[in-house]
Every structure is written in structure tokens, then in C-alpha cells.
Design a protein around this motif. Sequence first.
Motif, PDB file in Angstrom:
ATOM      1  N   LEU A  65       4.286   1.483  -3.303  1.00  0.00           N
ATOM      2  CA  LEU A  65       2.571   1.201  -3.770  1.00  0.00           C
ATOM      3  C   LEU A  65       1.298   1.422  -3.714  1.00  0.00           C
ATOM      4  O   LEU A  65      -0.161   2.379  -4.076  1.00  0.00           O
ATOM      5  N   ILE A  66       1.050   0.298  -2.840  1.00  0.00           N
ATOM      6  CA  ILE A  66       0.113   0.148  -1.776  1.00  0.00           C
ATOM      7  C   ILE A  66      -0.254   0.953  -1.143  1.00  0.00           C
ATOM      8  O   ILE A  66      -1.611   1.292  -1.529  1.00  0.00           O
ATOM      9  N   PHE A  67       0.287   2.299  -0.368  1.00  0.00           N
ATOM     10  CA  PHE A  67       0.248   3.386   0.318  1.00  0.00           C
ATOM     11  C   PHE A  67      -0.330   4.520  -0.725  1.00  0.00           C
ATOM     12  O   PHE A  67      -1.222   5.275  -0.583  1.00  0.00           O
ATOM     13  N   LEU A  68       0.400   4.809  -1.990  1.00  0.00           N
ATOM     14  CA  LEU A  68       0.272   5.251  -3.302  1.00  0.00           C
ATOM     15  C   LEU A  68      -1.909   5.162  -3.563  1.00  0.00           C
ATOM     16  O   LEU A  68      -2.261   5.915  -3.634  1.00  0.00           O
ATOM     17  N   GLY A  69      -1.282   3.717  -4.047  1.00  0.00           N
ATOM     18  CA  GLY A  69      -2.851   3.411  -4.558  1.00  0.00           C
ATOM     19  C   GLY A  69      -4.820   3.357  -3.742  1.00  0.00           C
ATOM     20  O   GLY A  69      -5.342   3.849  -3.699  1.00  0.00           O
ATOM     21  N   SER A  70      -3.814   2.498  -2.165  1.00  0.00           N
ATOM     22  CA  SER A  70      -4.954   2.652  -1.254  1.00  0.00           C
ATOM     23  C   SER A  70      -5.896   3.916  -0.772  1.00  0.00           C
ATOM     24  O   SER A  70      -6.678   3.980  -1.281  1.00  0.00           O
ATOM     25  N   SER A  71      -4.419   4.978  -0.927  1.00  0.00           N
ATOM     26  CA  SER A  71      -4.806   7.042  -0.690  1.00  0.00           C
ATOM     27  C   SER A  71      -5.857   7.206  -1.338  1.00  0.00           C
ATOM     28  O   SER A  71      -6.787   7.756  -1.302  1.00  0.00           O
ATOM     29  N   MET A  72      -5.778   7.120  -3.017  1.00  0.00           N
ATOM     30  CA  MET A  72      -5.771   7.113  -3.574  1.00  0.00           C
ATOM     31  C   MET A  72      -7.298   6.901  -3.938  1.00  0.00           C
ATOM     32  O   MET A  72      -8.416   7.428  -4.817  1.00  0.00           O
ATOM     33  N   SER A  73      -7.348   5.217  -3.723  1.00  0.00           N
ATOM     34  CA  SER A  73      -9.042   4.549  -4.365  1.00  0.00           C
ATOM     35  C   SER A  73      -9.828   4.852  -3.075  1.00  0.00           C
ATOM     36  O   SER A  73     -10.811   5.385  -4.075  1.00  0.00           O
TER      37      SER A  73
END
Length: 215
Positions: A65-73
Motif C-alpha cells: 500500500l505504501i509503495f502504491l500510494g507513494s508512487s501515484m502521489s
Amino acid sequence: MNIFRFAGDMTHLFSVLVLLLKIHTIKSCAGVSLKTQELYALVFITRYLDIFTDFISFYNTIMKLIFLGSSMSIVWYMRRHKIVRRSYDKDQDTFRHYFLVLPCLLLALLIHEKFTFKEIMWSFSLYLEAVAILPQLVLLQRTRNIDNLTGQYVLLLGAYRALYILNWIYRYFTEPHYIHWIPWIAGLIQTLLYADFFYYYFQSWKNNKKLELPA
């Protein structure tokens, strides 16, 4: 889980935090390649298709979730934030990153562990991650003058993959029948792409000079 895997995950996490710190606090993405960030977002989207169907551990789910959210943000900040996007140097960040996507997809269709949609997408994400840093490295060579946070971000990304190689070596000698050629080869190629950057980074650190890459 072993110390090399955990250290690799934490180094990867710190690299993302360093980049988000630069973008959020300084309100600047100067020296950061949007092309690389878009490729990383695609890497995580295709790799973590199982996030809501296959539960491995709480730690594993949180990291996904962290890597998905951070990359898209990060992509959102660079494309949409009214202040941050002004500092993006699109005239220098001209690497045609979409030319990397199709070959990686074709390679995943040809070389994979199982012929299923999730497995092909997983292989695709590994191949794409191996080369996703190329637009960033090209941008750094063009701009040459690299700020500390951007340099630390790239250094941590390279260190993360190097630690994962140590993790694979450790598991090979401690776990029976642990052989996974696809991530091994992709990870080795990815680490080798950082070799030149590592050399100039440590030269600048040793000589106490600002980091510059040759054009």
C-alpha cells in the motif's frame, strides 16, 4: 524474512520518503524525472494485483500500500500540484519511456514462471523496474548539477536493489530449492545500471565536492 530483505525494504522506503520530503517541503521536483516516476507507478500497479486477493502478512500488505500510494502521489504532485509542477524540467526529461514498456511486456509474455495474467504482470513489473531508472539517470547527466536530496534518492534506490541481491544469495544457501532466475537477472541488470552513479557519488563524498555526472 531476513536482515538483507528487511534492510532492502527499509532502504527502498527511505528513498521514497526522501523524494516525498523534497517535493512536499521544498515544493520542488527539480532534477526528478517524471518519466521514471510514471514507470515506477506502473511497476507497482502491475506487481501488486494480488493485494486484495492474496494475504501474505500484515507487513507485506502495508508495504504494498505504501509503495502504491507513494508512487501515484509523486506522479500527481509532479503533474498536478500548482507549485511543484512549475519546477519540473520537461525540456530536459525527454527520454521516450514508453519505448521501454512494450519490450518489457513482450519479454514477460515470452519468459515467465506461469502463463497466467498475474504471473505475466509480475514478470513484466520486474523487467520494467530493471530499466525504470534510465530516464532519471539520463536527466541527471543532462543537468549535471545534482542537489543532495535527489542524489540521496537515487543512491538509496540503488542500495535497495543491491541489498535484495544479498537477500537472494542468503536464501539460496539457506532455503532448499530456492531458484528464481527472473528476479535474479532483472535485479542484477538493475543494480549494474547504478554502477556509474555509485562511482561518482562516492567520489564526490570522498572529495567533499558537489555531485556532478559527466555529460
